[in-house]
Design a protein around this motif. Structure first.
Motif, mmCIF file in Angstrom:
data_model
loop_
_atom_site.group_PDB
_atom_site.id
_atom_site.type_symbol
_atom_site.label_atom_id
_atom_site.label_comp_id
_atom_site.label_asym_id
_atom_site.label_seq_id
_atom_site.Cartn_x
_atom_site.Cartn_y
_atom_site.Cartn_z
ATOM 1 N N HIS A 41 0.708 -1.164 -0.124
ATOM 2 C CA HIS A 41 -0.109 -0.068 0.104
ATOM 3 C C HIS A 41 0.906 1.347 0.156
ATOM 4 C CE1 HIS A 41 -3.635 -2.342 0.490
ATOM 5 N NE2 HIS A 41 -3.301 -2.807 1.504
ATOM 6 N N PRO A 42 1.715 1.374 -1.035
ATOM 7 C CA PRO A 42 2.544 2.852 -0.798
ATOM 8 C C PRO A 42 2.073 4.141 -1.121
ATOM 9 C CG PRO A 42 2.829 1.577 -3.079
ATOM 10 C CD PRO A 42 2.049 0.779 -2.150
ATOM 11 N N TRP A 43 0.664 4.041 -1.627
ATOM 12 C CA TRP A 43 0.038 5.267 -1.921
ATOM 13 C C TRP A 43 -0.677 5.685 -0.547
ATOM 14 C CZ3 TRP A 43 -1.137 0.350 -4.205
ATOM 15 C CH2 TRP A 43 -2.526 -0.027 -3.490
ATOM 16 N N THR A 44 -0.810 4.929 0.267
ATOM 17 C CA THR A 44 -1.744 5.506 1.718
ATOM 18 C C THR A 44 -0.817 5.630 2.739
ATOM 19 O OG1 THR A 44 -2.270 3.206 2.220
ATOM 20 C CG2 THR A 44 -3.796 4.353 0.902
ATOM 21 N N ASN A 45 0.433 5.950 2.351
ATOM 22 C CA ASN A 45 1.787 5.929 3.488
ATOM 23 C C ASN A 45 2.152 7.133 3.837
ATOM 24 O OD1 ASN A 45 2.925 3.718 4.854
ATOM 25 N ND2 ASN A 45 5.031 4.007 3.807
ATOM 26 N N TYR A 46 1.226 8.006 3.711
ATOM 27 C CA TYR A 46 1.887 9.559 4.273
ATOM 28 C C TYR A 46 2.222 9.461 5.743
ATOM 29 C CZ TYR A 46 -1.180 10.129 0.167
ATOM 30 O OH TYR A 46 -1.730 9.990 -1.120
ATOM 31 N N PHE A 47 1.550 8.811 6.662
ATOM 32 C CA PHE A 47 2.096 8.959 8.000
ATOM 33 C C PHE A 47 2.607 7.310 8.530
ATOM 34 C CE2 PHE A 47 -1.834 11.460 7.235
ATOM 35 C CZ PHE A 47 -1.373 12.620 7.484
ATOM 36 N N VAL A 48 3.500 6.768 7.765
ATOM 37 C CA VAL A 48 3.749 5.641 8.085
ATOM 38 C C VAL A 48 4.781 5.537 9.154
ATOM 39 C CG1 VAL A 48 5.706 5.975 6.469
ATOM 40 C CG2 VAL A 48 5.330 3.422 7.109
ATOM 41 N N GLN A 49 5.412 6.624 9.485
ATOM 42 C CA GLN A 49 6.580 6.709 10.666
ATOM 43 C C GLN A 49 5.795 6.870 12.099
ATOM 44 O OE1 GLN A 49 9.463 6.131 10.736
ATOM 45 N NE2 GLN A 49 10.317 6.288 8.718
ATOM 46 N N LEU A 50 4.577 7.602 11.989
ATOM 47 C CA LEU A 50 3.569 7.570 13.234
ATOM 48 C C LEU A 50 3.110 6.375 13.422
ATOM 49 C CD1 LEU A 50 1.754 11.054 12.299
ATOM 50 C CD2 LEU A 50 3.744 10.681 13.705
ATOM 51 N N GLN A 51 2.679 5.567 12.304
ATOM 52 C CA GLN A 51 2.118 4.264 12.793
ATOM 53 C C GLN A 51 3.158 3.220 13.347
ATOM 54 O OE1 GLN A 51 0.736 3.531 8.789
ATOM 55 N NE2 GLN A 51 -0.948 5.068 8.849
ATOM 56 N N LEU A 52 4.364 3.199 12.384
ATOM 57 C CA LEU A 52 5.236 2.335 13.160
ATOM 58 C C LEU A 52 5.871 2.785 14.371
ATOM 59 C CD1 LEU A 52 7.534 2.102 9.767
ATOM 60 C CD2 LEU A 52 5.809 0.253 10.656
ATOM 61 N N GLY A 53 5.882 4.035 14.730
ATOM 62 C CA GLY A 53 6.277 4.111 16.223
ATOM 63 C C GLY A 53 5.437 3.779 17.107
ATOM 64 N N ILE A 54 3.965 3.791 17.181
ATOM 65 C CA ILE A 54 3.299 3.146 17.756
ATOM 66 C C ILE A 54 3.089 1.555 17.871
ATOM 67 C CG2 ILE A 54 0.580 2.646 17.994
ATOM 68 C CD1 ILE A 54 1.132 5.326 19.179
ATOM 69 N N SER A 55 3.438 1.154 16.483
ATOM 70 C CA SER A 55 3.352 -0.469 16.730
ATOM 71 C C SER A 55 4.751 -0.808 17.350
ATOM 72 C CB SER A 55 3.738 -0.836 14.994
ATOM 73 O OG SER A 55 2.483 -0.554 14.315
ATOM 74 N N ARG A 56 5.889 -0.249 17.137
ATOM 75 C CA ARG A 56 7.186 -0.759 17.633
ATOM 76 C C ARG A 56 7.140 -0.498 19.115
ATOM 77 N NH1 ARG A 56 10.643 2.048 13.007
ATOM 78 N NH2 ARG A 56 10.718 0.145 11.518
ATOM 79 N N ALA A 57 6.514 0.598 19.737
ATOM 80 C CA ALA A 57 6.268 0.852 21.098
ATOM 81 C C ALA A 57 5.422 -0.279 22.029
ATOM 82 C CB ALA A 57 5.830 2.158 21.284
ATOM 83 N N ALA A 58 4.392 -0.722 21.114
ATOM 84 C CA ALA A 58 3.599 -1.755 21.673
ATOM 85 C C ALA A 58 4.206 -3.006 21.534
ATOM 86 C CB ALA A 58 1.978 -1.688 20.759
ATOM 87 N N GLY A 59 4.967 -3.442 20.479
ATOM 88 C CA GLY A 59 5.616 -4.742 20.310
ATOM 89 C C GLY A 59 6.614 -4.902 21.355
ATOM 90 N N SER A 60 7.465 -3.938 21.649
ATOM 91 C CA SER A 60 8.586 -3.789 22.710
ATOM 92 C C SER A 60 8.049 -4.052 23.934
ATOM 93 C CB SER A 60 9.244 -2.536 22.697
ATOM 94 O OG SER A 60 8.573 -1.620 23.077
ATOM 95 N N SER A 61 6.741 -3.756 24.290
ATOM 96 C CA SER A 61 6.008 -4.224 25.484
ATOM 97 C C SER A 61 5.200 -5.434 25.503
ATOM 98 C CB SER A 61 5.069 -2.869 26.208
ATOM 99 O OG SER A 61 6.081 -1.895 26.227
ATOM 100 N N GLY A 62 5.544 -6.175 24.514
ATOM 101 C CA GLY A 62 4.590 -7.484 24.374
ATOM 102 C C GLY A 62 3.371 -7.427 23.806
ATOM 103 N N HIS A 63 2.749 -6.047 23.534
ATOM 104 C CA HIS A 63 1.453 -5.933 23.248
ATOM 105 C C HIS A 63 1.489 -5.952 21.524
ATOM 106 C CE1 HIS A 63 1.054 -4.325 27.058
ATOM 107 N NE2 HIS A 63 -0.070 -4.456 27.032
ATOM 108 N N VAL A 64 1.542 -7.511 21.207
ATOM 109 C CA VAL A 64 1.563 -7.586 19.609
ATOM 110 C C VAL A 64 0.253 -7.531 19.194
ATOM 111 C CG1 VAL A 64 3.581 -9.306 19.905
ATOM 112 C CG2 VAL A 64 1.460 -10.174 19.991
#
Length: 217
Positions: free
Chosen positions: A156-179
């Motif tokens: 989905h490259p055309w809907t990726n305007y805020f990808v860094q914001l989304q990945l920041g949330i995902s990585r913070a959750a994943g690092s705490s075990g919230h997959v």
């Protein structure tokens, strides 16, 4: 497609590669492939109630069932929470389903842009529900701030305007075990995904770490 508008549900940016459209199943065999429709909307049907309350109760029931269907009881759950109505509604339903002690929220905040920052609204909302909230300073992750660092998801490259914001949330959750991360996309979709966590594990060349997550799904 660059503008995010697709007339053809099967269209992709790649030659000879097509999406399997919604509500379809694609089965591959050695010398053949088969695609069939799982369900189809009946546009001839309509819902009519005597008062507005009945519409609200019907929608609430559908949304609650949809959220419950996407959750796994064996995985910790968190939610990508903004100050908007969509994620706050999903968050309230998560608390109703699982209790406040079982839900953790992750939110992007912007100290350098007061007009974009919703931290006060988020803190007021999470404190009213007794939630464990984590606020992430996202000043450096704003769109276009680091164009060279954009990881563009191939699907989905055309809907990726805020990808860094989304990945920041995902990585913070994943690092705490919230997959199991719940998020609302533009108010019309509910998603739960371990994709960012799985990607990090694969990039680290440690695929064996994925086994506990996959066995829980």
């Amino acid at each position: 497609m660059i503008a995010g508008e697709k007339i053809d549900a099967e269209e992709t940016l790649f030659a000879s590669i097509r999406h399997c459209p919604p509500a379809h199943v694609l089965t591959f065999r050695r010398n053949s492939e088969d695609r069939h429709t799982v369900w189809q909307l009946d546009h001839s049907k309509s819902i009519r109630y005597a008062n507005k309350t009945d519409y609200f109760e019907h929608f609430s029931d559908l949304l609650l069932r949809s959220l419950r269907h996407r959750l796994s009881d064996s995985l910790p759950v968190s939610i990508s929470l903004s100050g908007g109505l969509d994620s706050m509604l999903l968050c309230s339903l998560l608390v109703e389903l699982m209790g406040s002690d079982a839900v953790k929220t992750y939110s992007n905040v912007f100290h350098a842009c007061a007009k974009c920052d919703e931290s006060k609204r988020i803190e007021l909302f999470t404190s009213s529900l007794g939630l464990d909230a984590q606020l992430i300073n996202a000043d450096d992750c704003w769109t276009f701030s680091k164009r060279s660092a954009w990881p563009i998801p191939y699907e989905h490259p055309w809907t990726n305007y805020f990808v860094q914001l989304q990945l920041g949330i995902s990585r913070a959750a994943g690092s705490s075990g919230h997959v199991q991360l719940v998020h609302g996309d533009f108010g019309d979709a509910i998603g739960t995904s371990i994709t960012p966590v799985a990607l990090d594990i694969l990039l680290a060349c440690e695929p064996h770490r994925m086994l506990p997550y996959l066995s829980s799904l």
